[in-house]
Design a protein around this motif. Structure first.
Motif, PDB file in Angstrom:
ATOM      1  N   THR A  24     -35.824  95.909  -9.487  1.00 12.34           N
ATOM      2  CA  THR A  24     -35.346  94.785  -8.696  1.00 12.34           C
ATOM      3  C   THR A  24     -35.458  93.513  -9.518  1.00 12.34           C
ATOM      4  O   THR A  24     -36.137  93.466 -10.537  1.00 12.34           O
ATOM      5  CB  THR A  24     -36.151  94.639  -7.399  1.00 12.34           C
ATOM      6  OG1 THR A  24     -37.531  94.435  -7.731  1.00 12.34           O
ATOM      7  CG2 THR A  24     -36.025  95.897  -6.545  1.00 12.34           C
ATOM      8  N   ASP A  30     -26.742  94.940  -7.380  1.00 15.52           N
ATOM      9  CA  ASP A  30     -26.996  94.933  -5.940  1.00 15.52           C
ATOM     10  C   ASP A  30     -27.055  96.336  -5.349  1.00 15.52           C
ATOM     11  O   ASP A  30     -27.909  96.629  -4.505  1.00 15.52           O
ATOM     12  CB  ASP A  30     -25.914  94.121  -5.213  1.00 15.52           C
ATOM     13  CG  ASP A  30     -26.061  92.631  -5.431  1.00 15.52           C
ATOM     14  OD1 ASP A  30     -27.138  92.089  -5.122  1.00 15.52           O
ATOM     15  OD2 ASP A  30     -25.115  92.006  -5.925  1.00 15.52           O
ATOM     16  N   LYS A  33     -30.284  98.059  -6.332  1.00 19.65           N
ATOM     17  CA  LYS A  33     -31.426  97.476  -5.623  1.00 19.65           C
ATOM     18  C   LYS A  33     -31.474  97.972  -4.185  1.00 19.65           C
ATOM     19  O   LYS A  33     -32.538  98.246  -3.641  1.00 19.65           O
ATOM     20  CB  LYS A  33     -31.342  95.943  -5.656  1.00 19.65           C
ATOM     21  CG  LYS A  33     -31.686  95.332  -7.011  1.00 19.65           C
ATOM     22  CD  LYS A  33     -31.925  93.839  -6.919  1.00 19.65           C
ATOM     23  CE  LYS A  33     -30.678  93.079  -6.558  1.00 19.65           C
ATOM     24  NZ  LYS A  33     -30.906  91.607  -6.567  1.00 19.65           N
ATOM     25  N   GLU A  34     -30.309  98.063  -3.555  1.00 21.85           N
ATOM     26  CA  GLU A  34     -30.255  98.555  -2.177  1.00 21.85           C
ATOM     27  C   GLU A  34     -30.674 100.024  -2.102  1.00 21.85           C
ATOM     28  O   GLU A  34     -31.361 100.435  -1.172  1.00 21.85           O
ATOM     29  CB  GLU A  34     -28.842  98.393  -1.611  1.00 21.85           C
ATOM     30  CG  GLU A  34     -28.440  96.976  -1.293  1.00 21.85           C
ATOM     31  CD  GLU A  34     -29.297  96.365  -0.195  1.00 21.85           C
ATOM     32  OE1 GLU A  34     -29.547  97.047   0.820  1.00 21.85           O
ATOM     33  OE2 GLU A  34     -29.729  95.214  -0.351  1.00 21.85           O
ATOM     34  N   GLY A 224     -21.596  91.210  -3.285  1.00 21.88           N
ATOM     35  CA  GLY A 224     -23.050  91.288  -3.344  1.00 21.88           C
ATOM     36  C   GLY A 224     -23.643  92.346  -2.448  1.00 21.88           C
ATOM     37  O   GLY A 224     -23.210  93.501  -2.440  1.00 21.88           O
ATOM     38  N   LYS A 225     -24.633  91.955  -1.658  1.00 18.60           N
ATOM     39  CA  LYS A 225     -25.389  92.894  -0.834  1.00 18.60           C
ATOM     40  C   LYS A 225     -24.500  93.639   0.148  1.00 18.60           C
ATOM     41  O   LYS A 225     -24.677  94.840   0.379  1.00 18.60           O
ATOM     42  CB  LYS A 225     -26.492  92.152  -0.097  1.00 18.60           C
ATOM     43  CG  LYS A 225     -27.388  93.055   0.738  1.00 18.60           C
ATOM     44  CD  LYS A 225     -28.512  92.261   1.371  1.00 18.60           C
ATOM     45  CE  LYS A 225     -29.427  93.171   2.198  1.00 18.60           C
ATOM     46  NZ  LYS A 225     -30.563  92.396   2.789  1.00 18.60           N
ATOM     47  N   ALA A 228     -22.617  96.336  -1.609  1.00 20.48           N
ATOM     48  CA  ALA A 228     -23.554  97.396  -1.996  1.00 20.48           C
ATOM     49  C   ALA A 228     -23.895  98.283  -0.808  1.00 20.48           C
ATOM     50  O   ALA A 228     -23.935  99.511  -0.910  1.00 20.48           O
ATOM     51  CB  ALA A 228     -24.825  96.773  -2.577  1.00 20.48           C
TER      52      ALA A 228
END
Length: 254
Positions: A24, A30, A33-34, A224-225, A228
């Motif tokens: 992370t 992203d 990381k998810e 981004g998130k 993802a």
């Protein structure tokens, strides 16, 4: 246990599986990381690639190539960037020998698993292995348009966010049984337009196909998130679709 640290993750190999812990940080991918963690059984690995960069900045790259219908991320994320590939690790030249050794060990383990499968007449590994590469259920994600949830049998879309149009807000929600889903599409945002997750369904339950913002089988996502998370959801549903299809095939053959 052999451990290897790269730019995006730390890999550990115990002879039976590769345990991956994604790193992370502000500049990390992203999607990785998810995802957080992932365990890859050697039975899922068809080949192992290892190569060195020819550039002045000496680097190595190690990549696991999965058996057919085992890697749902590649199946739905054809537009994934190089840095978003979950089964590829890149690192500096100082750890080249460790990386090459680990590649050989994983390759050996995958070959042994293939031989055992051939002797037991199982043949190629079943697509059930794909469900071990995706997040556990139930899975729930949220975007500016709403939410999507999957419990293994049903996908639920709820449009309650600020980006949801009037048509979707009026409908509020739709549920699709896994048995009625034929595939999943994921399109990332280009920075100007929203991306989306779309469920392809049987004719019996198929909604009117229109623009994603009005499509009752779509959930919009930003960069981004959000992108993802929708990719993870698409990959997870796909993995369970493969397992369902294999089960149906087995029943027909029986």
């Amino acid at each position: 246990m052999d451990e290897l640290r790269g730019d995006r993750a730390v890999w550990n190999f115990d002879g039976e599986a590769v345990s991956i812990r994604f790193l992370t940080g502000m500049f990390k991918d992203d999607m990785l990381k998810e995802l957080g963690r992932c365990t890859v059984p050697v039975a899922a690995v068809a080949a192992v690639d290892f190569e060195l960069s020819d550039s002045k900045r000496k680097r190595w790259a190690l990549r696991l190539r999965m058996h057919e219908r085992t890697d749902p991320y590649t199946a739905v994320g054809a537009m994934l960037s190089e840095g978003s590939q979950p089964f590829q690790l890149v690192g500096p030249a100082k750890s080249e020998l460790v990386a090459e050794y680990l590649a050989d060990q994983i390759r050996f383990g995958a070959g042994r698993a293939a031989e055992e499968g051939a002797r037991s007449e199982r043949g190629s590994p079943g697509p059930h292995l794909a469900t071990r590469l995706v997040p556990p259920l139930p899975l729930h994600i949220q975007t500016a348009e709403g939410t999507a949830a999957f419990d293994g049998s049903t996908v639920r879309l709820i449009w309650s966010g600020s980006s949801a149009g009037s048509r979707k807000k009026k409908a509020h929600r739709r549920e699709y049984a896994l048995a009625d889903i034929t595939g999943v599409e994921w399109v990332p945002s280009d920075g100007w337009e929203y991306g989306h997750l779309r469920l392809n369904t049987t004719e019996e339950v198929r909604p009117e196909v229109t623009k994603p913002k009005n499509d009752m089988a779509c959930l919009l996502c930003d960069e981004g998130k959000e992108g993802a998370q929708t990719l993870m959801m698409a990959a997870t549903i796909t993995a369970h679709l493969w397992t369902r299809d294999q089960g149906t095939k087995g029943q027909l053959e029986a």
